[in-house]
Write a protein that holds these residues in place. Structure first.
Motif, short mmCIF file in Angstrom:
data_model
loop_
_atom_site.label_atom_id
_atom_site.label_comp_id
_atom_site.label_asym_id
_atom_site.label_seq_id
_atom_site.Cartn_x
_atom_site.Cartn_y
_atom_site.Cartn_z
N LEU A 72 -1.28 -10.14 -1.30
CA LEU A 72 -2.27 -9.71 -2.28
C LEU A 72 -3.15 -10.89 -2.68
N ARG A 83 -7.95 -7.46 -9.95
CA ARG A 83 -7.77 -6.50 -8.87
C ARG A 83 -7.43 -7.25 -7.59
N SER A 84 -6.71 -6.58 -6.70
CA SER A 84 -6.32 -7.19 -5.43
C SER A 84 -7.42 -6.94 -4.41
N MET A 87 -5.85 -7.06 0.64
CA MET A 87 -4.49 -6.54 0.84
C MET A 87 -4.20 -6.55 2.34
N ARG A 106 -10.30 -2.58 0.62
CA ARG A 106 -10.03 -2.50 -0.82
C ARG A 106 -10.53 -1.21 -1.47
N ASN A 122 -7.30 -1.04 -4.37
CA ASN A 122 -7.22 -2.33 -5.05
C ASN A 122 -7.09 -2.18 -6.57
N ALA A 124 -4.76 -0.48 -7.94
CA ALA A 124 -3.33 -0.37 -8.25
C ALA A 124 -2.83 -1.62 -8.97
N TYR A 125 -3.32 -2.77 -8.56
CA TYR A 125 -2.87 -4.01 -9.22
C TYR A 125 -3.37 -4.06 -10.66
N SER A 133 1.25 -1.97 -6.90
CA SER A 133 0.62 -2.25 -5.62
C SER A 133 1.60 -2.01 -4.47
N THR A 136 2.33 1.74 -4.15
CA THR A 136 1.20 2.48 -3.62
C THR A 136 1.04 2.26 -2.12
N TYR A 148 6.56 -9.47 -1.16
CA TYR A 148 5.16 -9.63 -1.53
C TYR A 148 4.84 -11.12 -1.63
N LYS A 150 1.76 -13.01 -3.72
CA LYS A 150 0.55 -12.90 -4.54
C LYS A 150 -0.16 -14.24 -4.59
#
Length: 306
Positions: A72, A83-84, A87, A106, A122, A124-125, A133, A136, A148, A150
Motif C-alpha cells: 500500500l 488514501r492508498s 495498491m 486506484r 483506494n 478502503a484505507y 484494505s 477489501t 501487508y 504500508k
C-alpha cells in the motif's frame, strides 16, 4: 501536498523487500545482523483481523508454501488518514521460482468490506485503514492476503540513490521535461526513476503504462538492494525503512523468506486488470468486467496453489 510527493509514496514498500533480501547476506557480520534485527522489529506492526478469505490451513513457510503480500502506497496528511493511491498484490511461489505482481487501479469500483458500499478501492484505507484494505482486496480477488507492507511518504530519490541506481528495460521512447528516456535498457538515478515511474500522459496505455513502470522500478530496487555489493550502504537503507515502513512480516519470517523463497525474485511476471472508465452518479470509476475479474482470481489462485 504536491503531485510529485504523492507519487513517491509507493516505493517505500520495496524497502521491506530489500530488508528481506539482505537478511541472509548480512548475517556474516554481527553489527549488520544486529541492526537488521533492530530495524525489522521497529517496523513490525502486527494486525489482528478476521480474514475474509480463509486459508485451508495455516501458512507454513518451512514447507515453502506460496504466500501473498499487499503493498500500500499511502498519502497521509495531518488530521487525515489518507488514501492508498498505489495498491500492488505480490504472490510468491518458491517451487515455481516466480513472483507475480498485480497493480490494482486506484479507481476500481469494488465492494468496500466493512463499509457496506461500492466505492473506489483506494477509499478502503481512508475508511478503515490497513484492515479494511486487506479485507477489501481479499474479497475482490478471492485469495488470502497473508501480509501487508504500508509505505509512507518521503525519500524516494534517496532510496534509489542509496542502492546505487537501478536498471530497467524501457519499451517506450519518451521525455519528461529535459530528461530523455530512450527505448532499451537504461540506468536511472533517484530523480530519473521518479520521473520514469510518474509518466502517464505520453503513454498510449495511460495508467497501465505508469503501473508497469512502477513495477519495473520496484523490481530494480529489489534486485540492487539484495545485492551484496550494496551492503556498504545498508545504514542508509535501514534508516529509510525504519522511518517510512510498517509491515506485519516479522524478522523470523523475513529470515524464512530469505532462506526458502529468494529464488522467486529472479522471475517476475507483471499482471494488469483490464477494464474501462465510466461515470456513475457523476463520479468516474474504473469498471472491471466480471469475466476479467474471474480470470485474474484464477490466475492468482493457481500461483498460490489454492
Amino acid at each position: 501536498m504536491s503531485r510529485t510527493r504523492k507519487k513517491r509514496t509507493w516505493l517505500k514498500g520495496v524497502l521491506v523487500l530489500i530488508l528481506i533480501g539482505i537478511v541472509g547476506v548480512g548475517a556474516y557480520g554481527y553489527s549488520i545482523y544486529h541492526n537488521l534485527q533492530k530495524t525489522a522489529k521497529g517496523v513490525h506492526t502486527p494486525i489482528d483481523r478476521d480474514p475474509v478469505v480463509e486459508r485451508p490451513s495455516k501458512l507454513d513457510m518451512k514447507k515453502k508454501e506460496p504466500f501473498s503480500v499487499l503493498m500500500l502506497g499511502v498519502d497521509e496528511r495531518e488530521g487525515d488518514k489518507g488514501r492508498s493511491d498505489t495498491m500492488i498484490v505480490i504472490t510468491i511461489n518458491p517451487e515455481k521460482q516466480s513472483m507475480e505482481m498485480l497493480s490494482i487501479p486506484r479507481d476500481t469500483r469494488v465492494e468496500i468490506v466493512g463499509k457496506g458500499i461500492d466505492d473506489k478501492i483506494n477509499h478502503a484505507y481512508a475508511f478503515g485503514g490497513i484492515e479494511m484494505s486487506m479485507n477489501t482486496v481479499e474479497k475482490y480477488l478471492d485469495i488470502p492476503i497473508d501480509y501487508y507492507v504500508k509505505m509512507n511518504m518521503e525519500g524516494f530519490e534517496e532510496i534509489v540513490d542509496a542502492v546505487g541506481g537501478i536498471t530497467v528495460n524501457n519499451d517506450l521512447d519518451f521525455s519528461v521535461s529535459a530528461t530523455h528516456f530512450p527505448k532499451g535498457e537504461i540506468s536511472l538515478n533517484g530523480e530519473e526513476a521518479l520521473k520514469y515511474s510518474r509518466m502517464r500522459k505520453e503513454d498510449p496505455r495511460g495508467d497501465f503504462g505508469r503501473q508497469m513502470r512502477q513495477r519495473q522500478v520496484i523490481q530494480g530496487v529489489i534486485k540492487k538492494g539484495a545485492n551484496v555489493s550494496t551492503l556498504w550502504k545498508y545504514d542508509d537503507m535501514l534508516k529509510a525503512v525504519g522511518n517510512n515502513v510498517e509491515t506485519n512480516i516479522s524478522f523470523d519470517e523475513m529470515k524464512s523468506i530469505q532462506k526458502n523463497y529468494s529464488e522467486a525474485r529472479k522471475h517476475v511476471e507483471q499482471l494488469q486488470i483490464e477494464g474501462s472508465g465510466a461515470k456513475i452518479d457523476g463520479i468516474w470509476y474504473y469498471i472491471v468486467p466480471e469475466e476479467e475479474r474471474t480470470n485474474i482470481q484464477n490466475r492468482l489462485k493457481e500461483h498460490l496453489e489454492l
